[in-house]
Write an enzyme that holds these catalytic residues in place. Structure first.
Site, PDB file in Angstrom:
ATOM      1  N   ARG A 103      16.611 -26.912   9.598  1.00 54.51           N
ATOM      2  CA  ARG A 103      17.799 -26.143   9.556  1.00 54.51           C
ATOM      3  C   ARG A 103      17.827 -24.933   9.944  1.00 54.51           C
ATOM      4  NH1 ARG A 103      23.288 -26.656   5.824  1.00 54.51           N
ATOM      5  NH2 ARG A 103      22.146 -25.805   4.313  1.00 54.51           N
ATOM      6  N   THR A 107      22.285 -19.279  10.955  1.00 54.02           N
ATOM      7  CA  THR A 107      23.137 -20.252  12.017  1.00 54.02           C
ATOM      8  C   THR A 107      24.036 -21.662  10.726  1.00 54.02           C
ATOM      9  OG1 THR A 107      21.575 -21.671  13.197  1.00 54.02           O
ATOM     10  CG2 THR A 107      22.490 -19.196  14.536  1.00 54.02           C
ATOM     11  N   ASP A 199      15.235 -38.408  -2.256  1.00 51.00           N
ATOM     12  CA  ASP A 199      14.739 -38.141  -0.548  1.00 51.00           C
ATOM     13  C   ASP A 199      14.005 -39.552   0.315  1.00 51.00           C
ATOM     14  OD1 ASP A 199      13.193 -36.974   1.275  1.00 51.00           O
ATOM     15  OD2 ASP A 199      13.826 -35.224   0.148  1.00 51.00           O
ATOM     16  N   ASP A 202      10.109 -38.427   0.734  1.00 54.70           N
ATOM     17  CA  ASP A 202       8.599 -38.113  -0.338  1.00 54.70           C
ATOM     18  C   ASP A 202       8.706 -39.292  -0.941  1.00 54.70           C
ATOM     19  OD1 ASP A 202       9.001 -35.358  -0.403  1.00 54.70           O
ATOM     20  OD2 ASP A 202      10.394 -34.707  -1.995  1.00 54.70           O
TER      21      ASP A 202
END
Ligand code: URA
Length: 208
Positions: A103, A107, A199, A202
């Site tokens: 990411r 932006t 997650d 993970d």
């Protein structure tokens, strides 16, 4: 909610509950991802095209069929990796094309850091694999990449989604079918799916 198909299979529900459990260890977590993916893929692959072929049994010649279209598995790195193996065992001729995204903090848009797709498309059906459809940013971007590449039919296979992710993907690419094990309640302020499973990267790779 567009073309969203949520598995009703009792085994998917049973295994998803084990997957969510915070006490499930990494090895079991990977096994469950593989197994639930197979149940979802069973639904997602129902409409694969076939061509008739002749085959000889020990007793006679008969008409059978084989898959007509080349299939691409497109895991989004890194948590999509655990969804590859089971489908690949069922469709060993499938090609696997990895996509890595990060990411851009300026932006807030996903940017591809890994994409080795050749210039011309080599498959016609693409299955995007990502266990978690959270904000939908990565899924939307991956569909864009595959459309630019020339993929004719694209399906998204995930395990869990937030309504926000389904909405984003459906708005951007209404023709993409979405196959899931469950649709959860919401995203939290860190972008995690709630109740979710934590997650997924993970927990698969033991990096929590
Ligand atoms: N990615 C994850 O691994 N988990 C979430 O809940 C959302 C995104």
């Amino acid at each position: 909610m567009g073309k969203v198909k949520i598995s009703e299979h009792p085994l998917a529900k049973h295994k998803l509950t084990l997957l969510r459990d915070k006490n499930t260890d990494s090895k079991k977590f990977r096994e469950l991802i593989r197994e639930i993916t197979l149940l979802i893929a069973y639904e997602a692959l129902r409409d694969l095209a076939l061509v008739p072929i002749q085959t000889d049994t020990p007793l006679a010649s008969t008409t059978g069929c084989r898959l007509a279209e080349p299939i691409g598995l497109v895991p989004i790195l890194r948590s999509g990796l655990g969804m590859v193996e089971g489908i690949w065992e069922m469709i060993p001729a499938a090609e696997v094309w990895h996509i890595g995204l990060f990411r851009d903090e300026r932006t807030l848009r996903p940017v591809a850091y890994y994409n080795r797709l050749p210039v011309h498309p080599t498959v016609s059906v693409c299955l995007i694999l990502d266990p978690m459809l959270a904000t939908g940013g990565s899924a939307v971007k991956t569909v864009e990449i595959l459309k630019e590449w020339g993929a004719r039919r694209i399906k998204f296979l995930g395990l869990l989604a937030a309504p926000e992710g389904v909405e984003a993907l459906t708005r951007a690419h209404p023709e993409v079918e979405i196959y899931l094990a469950a649709l959860d309640d919401r995203l939290d302020d860190r972008g995690y799916i709630v109740p979710g499973l934590g997650d997924a990267g993970d927990r698969q790779f033991g990096t929590a």
